[in-house]
Write a protein that holds these residues in place. Sequence first.
Motif, PDB file in Angstrom:
ATOM      1  N   PHE A 111      10.286 -10.532  28.608  1.00 53.37           N
ATOM      2  CA  PHE A 111       9.343  -9.761  27.517  1.00 53.37           C
ATOM      3  C   PHE A 111       8.034 -10.453  28.074  1.00 53.37           C
ATOM      4  CE2 PHE A 111      13.278  -9.686  25.201  1.00 53.37           C
ATOM      5  CZ  PHE A 111      13.104  -8.755  24.510  1.00 53.37           C
ATOM      6  N   LEU A 112       6.864  -9.787  27.798  1.00 52.34           N
ATOM      7  CA  LEU A 112       5.741 -10.362  27.881  1.00 52.34           C
ATOM      8  C   LEU A 112       5.030 -10.110  26.441  1.00 52.34           C
ATOM      9  CD1 LEU A 112       2.963 -11.652  29.298  1.00 52.34           C
ATOM     10  CD2 LEU A 112       2.353  -9.026  29.727  1.00 52.34           C
ATOM     11  N   PHE A 113       4.584 -11.154  25.823  1.00 57.83           N
ATOM     12  CA  PHE A 113       3.858 -11.327  24.649  1.00 57.83           C
ATOM     13  C   PHE A 113       2.575 -11.371  24.801  1.00 57.83           C
ATOM     14  CE2 PHE A 113       7.907 -13.186  22.205  1.00 57.83           C
ATOM     15  CZ  PHE A 113       8.443 -12.031  22.343  1.00 57.83           C
ATOM     16  N   ILE A 114       1.646 -10.724  24.213  1.00 62.33           N
ATOM     17  CA  ILE A 114       0.348 -10.517  24.317  1.00 62.33           C
ATOM     18  C   ILE A 114      -0.395 -10.892  22.876  1.00 62.33           C
ATOM     19  CG2 ILE A 114      -1.805  -9.440  24.705  1.00 62.33           C
ATOM     20  CD1 ILE A 114      -0.313  -7.793  26.764  1.00 62.33           C
ATOM     21  N   GLY A 124      -4.816  -3.905  30.224  1.00 61.64           N
ATOM     22  CA  GLY A 124      -4.243  -2.903  31.026  1.00 61.64           C
ATOM     23  C   GLY A 124      -3.562  -3.354  32.211  1.00 61.64           C
ATOM     24  N   THR A 125      -4.249  -4.356  32.874  1.00 64.10           N
ATOM     25  CA  THR A 125      -3.812  -5.099  33.991  1.00 64.10           C
ATOM     26  C   THR A 125      -2.629  -5.907  33.767  1.00 64.10           C
ATOM     27  OG1 THR A 125      -6.205  -5.321  34.877  1.00 64.10           O
ATOM     28  CG2 THR A 125      -4.456  -6.763  35.964  1.00 64.10           C
ATOM     29  N   MET A 126      -2.516  -6.406  32.554  1.00 62.78           N
ATOM     30  CA  MET A 126      -1.052  -7.244  32.325  1.00 62.78           C
ATOM     31  C   MET A 126       0.027  -6.291  32.067  1.00 62.78           C
ATOM     32  SD  MET A 126      -2.653 -10.346  30.039  1.00 62.78           S
ATOM     33  CE  MET A 126      -3.573  -9.578  28.979  1.00 62.78           C
ATOM     34  N   ILE A 127      -0.129  -5.208  31.478  1.00 61.29           N
ATOM     35  CA  ILE A 127       0.717  -4.121  31.214  1.00 61.29           C
ATOM     36  C   ILE A 127       1.412  -3.637  32.517  1.00 61.29           C
ATOM     37  CG2 ILE A 127       1.331  -1.746  30.470  1.00 61.29           C
ATOM     38  CD1 ILE A 127      -0.725  -2.293  28.121  1.00 61.29           C
ATOM     39  N   ILE A 143       9.419  -6.463  34.185  1.00 61.51           N
ATOM     40  CA  ILE A 143       9.731  -7.037  32.761  1.00 61.51           C
ATOM     41  C   ILE A 143      10.181  -5.748  32.076  1.00 61.51           C
ATOM     42  CG2 ILE A 143       8.360  -7.749  30.807  1.00 61.51           C
ATOM     43  CD1 ILE A 143       8.872  -9.883  33.338  1.00 61.51           C
ATOM     44  N   ASP A 144      10.982  -6.065  31.090  1.00 59.47           N
ATOM     45  CA  ASP A 144      11.896  -5.179  30.086  1.00 59.47           C
ATOM     46  C   ASP A 144      10.762  -4.394  29.099  1.00 59.47           C
ATOM     47  OD1 ASP A 144      14.137  -5.269  31.674  1.00 59.47           O
ATOM     48  OD2 ASP A 144      14.781  -6.877  30.522  1.00 59.47           O
ATOM     49  N   ALA A 145       9.979  -5.467  28.480  1.00 65.17           N
ATOM     50  CA  ALA A 145       9.122  -4.790  27.395  1.00 65.17           C
ATOM     51  C   ALA A 145       8.044  -5.542  27.184  1.00 65.17           C
ATOM     52  CB  ALA A 145       9.988  -4.858  26.169  1.00 65.17           C
ATOM     53  N   VAL A 146       7.021  -5.107  26.577  1.00 66.40           N
ATOM     54  CA  VAL A 146       5.699  -5.853  26.374  1.00 66.40           C
ATOM     55  C   VAL A 146       5.343  -5.534  24.759  1.00 66.40           C
ATOM     56  CG1 VAL A 146       3.202  -5.949  26.514  1.00 66.40           C
ATOM     57  CG2 VAL A 146       4.530  -5.331  28.386  1.00 66.40           C
ATOM     58  N   VAL A 147       5.265  -6.725  24.292  1.00 66.65           N
ATOM     59  CA  VAL A 147       5.090  -6.781  22.704  1.00 66.65           C
ATOM     60  C   VAL A 147       3.586  -7.306  22.259  1.00 66.65           C
ATOM     61  CG1 VAL A 147       5.690  -7.742  20.240  1.00 66.65           C
ATOM     62  CG2 VAL A 147       7.424  -7.384  22.352  1.00 66.65           C
ATOM     63  N   VAL A 148       2.774  -6.535  21.554  1.00 68.38           N
ATOM     64  CA  VAL A 148       1.608  -6.993  21.226  1.00 68.38           C
ATOM     65  C   VAL A 148       1.278  -7.300  20.031  1.00 68.38           C
ATOM     66  CG1 VAL A 148      -0.941  -5.859  21.353  1.00 68.38           C
ATOM     67  CG2 VAL A 148       1.025  -4.917  23.291  1.00 68.38           C
ATOM     68  N   GLY A 149       0.863  -8.582  19.736  1.00 70.18           N
ATOM     69  CA  GLY A 149       0.422  -9.122  18.492  1.00 70.18           C
ATOM     70  C   GLY A 149      -0.877  -8.891  17.806  1.00 70.18           C
ATOM     71  N   ARG A 150      -1.238  -9.187  16.801  1.00 65.23           N
ATOM     72  CA  ARG A 150      -2.388  -8.825  16.122  1.00 65.23           C
ATOM     73  C   ARG A 150      -3.544  -9.328  16.718  1.00 65.23           C
ATOM     74  NH1 ARG A 150       1.031 -10.235  11.783  1.00 65.23           N
ATOM     75  NH2 ARG A 150       0.202 -12.485  11.743  1.00 65.23           N
ATOM     76  N   GLY A 151      -4.650  -8.693  16.658  1.00 63.69           N
ATOM     77  CA  GLY A 151      -5.826  -9.051  17.225  1.00 63.69           C
ATOM     78  C   GLY A 151      -6.235  -8.540  18.684  1.00 63.69           C
ATOM     79  N   ALA A 171      -4.102   0.203  33.203  1.00 64.82           N
ATOM     80  CA  ALA A 171      -2.553   0.128  33.280  1.00 64.82           C
ATOM     81  C   ALA A 171      -1.819   0.936  34.288  1.00 64.82           C
ATOM     82  CB  ALA A 171      -1.909   0.450  32.044  1.00 64.82           C
ATOM     83  N   GLN A 172      -2.688   2.266  34.685  1.00 70.18           N
ATOM     84  CA  GLN A 172      -2.448   2.978  35.971  1.00 70.18           C
ATOM     85  C   GLN A 172      -1.041   3.695  35.491  1.00 70.18           C
ATOM     86  OE1 GLN A 172      -4.038   3.950  39.233  1.00 70.18           O
ATOM     87  NE2 GLN A 172      -5.601   3.821  37.265  1.00 70.18           N
ATOM     88  N   GLY A 173      -0.753   3.865  34.505  1.00 70.33           N
ATOM     89  CA  GLY A 173       0.697   5.005  34.242  1.00 70.33           C
ATOM     90  C   GLY A 173       1.544   4.038  33.791  1.00 70.33           C
ATOM     91  N   SER A 174       1.508   2.725  33.609  1.00 74.70           N
ATOM     92  CA  SER A 174       2.599   1.922  33.128  1.00 74.70           C
ATOM     93  C   SER A 174       3.029   2.098  31.652  1.00 74.70           C
ATOM     94  CB  SER A 174       2.329   0.333  33.350  1.00 74.70           C
ATOM     95  OG  SER A 174       2.415   0.156  34.753  1.00 74.70           O
ATOM     96  N   HIS A 175       2.065   2.699  30.760  1.00 80.26           N
ATOM     97  CA  HIS A 175       2.586   3.068  29.529  1.00 80.26           C
ATOM     98  C   HIS A 175       3.810   4.100  29.449  1.00 80.26           C
ATOM     99  CE1 HIS A 175      -1.609   1.550  28.670  1.00 80.26           C
ATOM    100  NE2 HIS A 175      -1.377   1.522  27.311  1.00 80.26           N
ATOM    101  N   PHE A 176       3.898   4.933  30.526  1.00 81.68           N
ATOM    102  CA  PHE A 176       4.916   5.676  30.768  1.00 81.68           C
ATOM    103  C   PHE A 176       6.189   5.145  31.137  1.00 81.68           C
ATOM    104  CE2 PHE A 176       1.042   8.273  30.902  1.00 81.68           C
ATOM    105  CZ  PHE A 176       1.121   8.831  29.554  1.00 81.68           C
ATOM    106  N   HIS A 177       6.135   4.032  31.369  1.00 82.78           N
ATOM    107  CA  HIS A 177       7.245   3.169  32.233  1.00 82.78           C
ATOM    108  C   HIS A 177       8.251   2.203  31.555  1.00 82.78           C
ATOM    109  CE1 HIS A 177       4.718   4.065  36.228  1.00 82.78           C
ATOM    110  NE2 HIS A 177       5.194   5.084  35.560  1.00 82.78           N
ATOM    111  N   LEU A 178       7.609   1.639  30.716  1.00 81.72           N
ATOM    112  CA  LEU A 178       8.189   0.507  29.652  1.00 81.72           C
ATOM    113  C   LEU A 178       7.944   0.355  28.472  1.00 81.72           C
ATOM    114  CD1 LEU A 178       6.994  -3.101  30.663  1.00 81.72           C
ATOM    115  CD2 LEU A 178       5.685  -1.019  31.033  1.00 81.72           C
ATOM    116  N   PRO A 179       8.798   0.046  27.444  1.00 84.15           N
ATOM    117  CA  PRO A 179       8.252  -0.172  26.153  1.00 84.15           C
ATOM    118  C   PRO A 179       7.098  -0.939  25.890  1.00 84.15           C
ATOM    119  CG  PRO A 179      10.531  -0.431  26.275  1.00 84.15           C
ATOM    120  CD  PRO A 179       9.925  -0.501  27.533  1.00 84.15           C
ATOM    121  N   ILE A 180       6.061  -0.522  24.983  1.00 83.00           N
ATOM    122  CA  ILE A 180       4.872  -1.426  24.684  1.00 83.00           C
ATOM    123  C   ILE A 180       4.855  -1.100  23.158  1.00 83.00           C
ATOM    124  CG2 ILE A 180       2.324  -1.768  24.836  1.00 83.00           C
ATOM    125  CD1 ILE A 180       2.695  -0.210  27.599  1.00 83.00           C
ATOM    126  N   ILE A 181       5.004  -2.115  22.410  1.00 79.91           N
ATOM    127  CA  ILE A 181       5.062  -2.222  21.181  1.00 79.91           C
ATOM    128  C   ILE A 181       4.160  -3.021  20.363  1.00 79.91           C
ATOM    129  CG2 ILE A 181       7.411  -0.984  21.041  1.00 79.91           C
ATOM    130  CD1 ILE A 181       8.448  -3.841  20.483  1.00 79.91           C
TER     131      ILE A 181
END
Length: 249
Positions: free
Chosen positions: A107-110, A120-123, A131-139, A152-162
């Motif tokens: 996971f990547l936690f932001i 976007g670059t981190m995604i 990496i299997d998933a990105v979790v985005v915190g408050r702020g 992000a260049q299309g990575s929004h369609f490749h892995l879960p970003i929640i």
Amino acid sequence: MKYIESVNNPKVKQWKKLLTKKERDKSGTFLIEGFHLVEEALKQGEQILEVIVSEKVDLPPRWDPAGTPVTLVTEEISNSLSETEAPQGIYAVCRQTVSEVGEAKTFLFIDAVQDPGNFGTMIRTADAAGIDAVVVGRGSVDIFNSKVLRSAQGSHFHLPIIKGDLHEWINKLQGENIPVYGTALEGASEYTKVSKSDSFALVVGNEGNGVSQDILASTTANLYIPIYGKSESLNVAVATGILLYYLKK
């Protein structure tokens, strides 16, 4: 194929509203721009709702939008939807999905990253590093901000970003014996002191303040990247890339 030539058409007005976070949240949809992003959305298929193309633009022969509505618009309408200096004349409306992380182990936690280019670059980097998933915190900046989408260049369609509560996620993963590594300049270990793993989470934080202290206090360990030159710190997106590629087994 539908054709719209009036800027006052209700559909055009709705598309323009998607340039705002308020409407994206309300409608559960977002607008993407450019050939590459639209092609990635078409490959994924499930999220794309409609393709919008300028009358001055030809769709690439390799594209197969079968089953996806395509609307032709005037160049004036097309340009009004663009947030770039050189519009490509191609857009798509996509559905925001509530992604399931399934059997995710990395996971990547932001935490409160506000620059859309960094975000976007981190995604994109997490996607490239497997990496299997990105979790985005408050702020943090909106996940579907147009600059985030382009970076992000299309990575929004490749892995879960929640969106999620990072404290809850840290507790959950630690309960599953998955280590969670924070990033800090003080009270941290050099990143090469920890072992590569096939299960971990990395927490990265705000450009100015870093990861919040309460999150750093709850991690398994906190890491830093040595600075050998005179710079005070690394860009957060660059640091994210170094750490993800090192930690991933």
